[in-house]
Design an enzyme around this catalytic site. Structure first.
Site, PDB file in Angstrom:
ATOM      1  N   ILE A   1      13.264  15.096  38.514  1.00 51.51           N
ATOM      2  CA  ILE A   1      13.831  16.261  39.176  1.00 51.51           C
ATOM      3  C   ILE A   1      12.692  17.011  39.855  1.00 51.51           C
ATOM      4  CG2 ILE A   1      15.852  16.484  37.688  1.00 51.51           C
ATOM      5  CD1 ILE A   1      14.448  18.510  36.028  1.00 51.51           C
ATOM      6  N   ASP A   2      13.024  17.790  40.864  1.00 49.20           N
ATOM      7  CA  ASP A   2      12.008  18.457  41.673  1.00 49.20           C
ATOM      8  C   ASP A   2      11.147  19.408  40.841  1.00 49.20           C
ATOM      9  OD1 ASP A   2      13.021  17.183  43.909  1.00 49.20           O
ATOM     10  OD2 ASP A   2      14.311  18.869  44.475  1.00 49.20           O
ATOM     11  N   LYS A   3       9.954  19.648  41.334  1.00 47.31           N
ATOM     12  CA  LYS A   3       9.014  20.546  40.662  1.00 47.31           C
ATOM     13  C   LYS A   3       9.652  21.887  40.310  1.00 47.31           C
ATOM     14  CE  LYS A   3       4.779  23.217  41.554  1.00 47.31           C
ATOM     15  NZ  LYS A   3       3.686  23.494  42.519  1.00 47.31           N
TER      16      LYS A   3
END
Length: 354
Positions: free
Chosen positions: A163-165
């Protein structure tokens, strides 16, 4: 399609070299999309290589460190669909050494085959350019031994998805090769249940619906994703959404992923006309609903300060256990920053409607 060998060179390393005097090592191999518009090669590469300036790209082209279909070209060369562009330098690509780091992990389930963790916002999942340390992977290799690798043996131990930062929430990590294979198959077959909560700008006209549209790299800015409703670019993507709380200027929305493309929810909600609150990449970090003046402006800016990221949380995760075949379902609370801003919008909505 961009292949970055161990994350390739930094932009400042793309200087002129003499290929006749030194052995060269291929750092980048980029295949132009089928729908690629004619574009100068120097501009094409600046769009695709992080921190590379046009001047350094041109220097590399002049010394034939850049080739198209195995031939040297001029900086004025126009890229065509399916052209193969390579960038070679006189040193090997950076070897990614995974540094074990004693970073606490919020593990909510663990057995011999897998673990489920709740990733905080701001934590990168795996090492990459400008984020070599402090990642989930750095923590995993400290806390666990002999984790399986994925992506053709690349150094991404345990990872079957990411998942994105700046997105918080649940992730499953494989602890064995058997679990890695089985979980990867579930992601491939789209049988994993993934539910996200998002705070978006505005109130969607339909309280629930399905967003369908291919997602791929934007033709205008290769650093972001875009929706291609005609299917000419990108990959098939489907997001199911339901409005949970309409709050006049914003809404809390539940999103279920049928597919899992890069930035899928973020770009699909933007395509629907409702970017995620605080999402700088897709235009949600400015006031998109309401009069951007006075006390309302101050209120929104305060919310941005409290939640300096896209308002997106991977809330629940469900899958079949690789070994027991039992269906496992996990849920998580909204993180404090997102919950605080949501409560503020709930109170503000009550105020303007009273």
């Amino acid at each position: 399609m961009l292949q970055d060998y161990a994350n390739g060179p930094k932009g400042e390393e793309l200087a002129g070299i003499d290929p006749e005097e030194e052995e060269l090592y291929e750092h980048y191999r980029i295949v132009a999309d089928r729908g690629q518009n004619l574009m100068r090669i120097d501009r094409f590469l600046v769009d695709r290589i992080q921190n590379a300036t046009r001047t350094r790209i041109q220097n590399a082209i002049d010394t034939e460190s850049v080739k198209v279909n195995n031939r040297g070209v001029k900086a004025s060369y126009k890229i065509k669909p399916l052209d193969v562009v390579t960038v070679s330098l006189p040193h090997p690509p950076r070897e990614t050494t995974l540094l074990p780091e004693n970073i606490p992990l919020n593990i909510i389930f663990e057995d011999d085959d897998l673990l489920v963790l709740n990733k905080p916002a701001g934590m990168v999942v795996h090492p990459a350019y400008s984020n070599w340390t402090g990642t989930v992977v750095n923590a995993l290799v400290y806390h666990f031994q002999n984790l399986p690798t994925s992506r053709n043996g690349e150094a991404r131990p345990g990872l079957v998805h990411r998942i994105d930062k700046d997105t918080s929430g649940l992730m499953v990590i494989a602890k064995s090769e058997y679990a890695m294979t089985h979980l990867a198959r579930q992601f491939f077959e789209h049988t994993i249940e993934r539910t996200y909560y998002a705070l978006v700008w505005g109130e969607p006209k339909e309280p629930e619906g399905i967003i369908t549209g291919h997602v791929g790299r934007s033709l205008r800015d290769r650093k972001v994703q875009a929706v291609f409703p005609d299917g000419s670019q990108g990959k098939h993507a489907v997001t199911h959404y339901q409005v949970l709380k309409p709050l006049h200027y914003v809404s809390l929305v539940r999103c279920n992923l049928e597919t899992g493309r890069t930035h899928q929810i973020r770009v699909h909600m933007q395509y629907l006309g409702h970017p995620l609150f605080g999402d700088a990449t897709y235009g949600g970090d400015r006031i998109l609903r309401g009069n951007p003046n006075g006390s309302y402006k101050a209120f929104v800016q305060n919310c941005f300060a409290l939640l300096p990221r896209q308002a997106l949380h991977a809330k629940s995760l469900g899958f079949t256990h690789p070994r027991t075949r039992e269906w496992l379902q996990f849920d998580s609370d909204l993180p404090d920053d997102m919950n605080t801003v949501l409560e503020k919008w709930e109170k503000y909505s009550e105020h303007i409607r009273s």
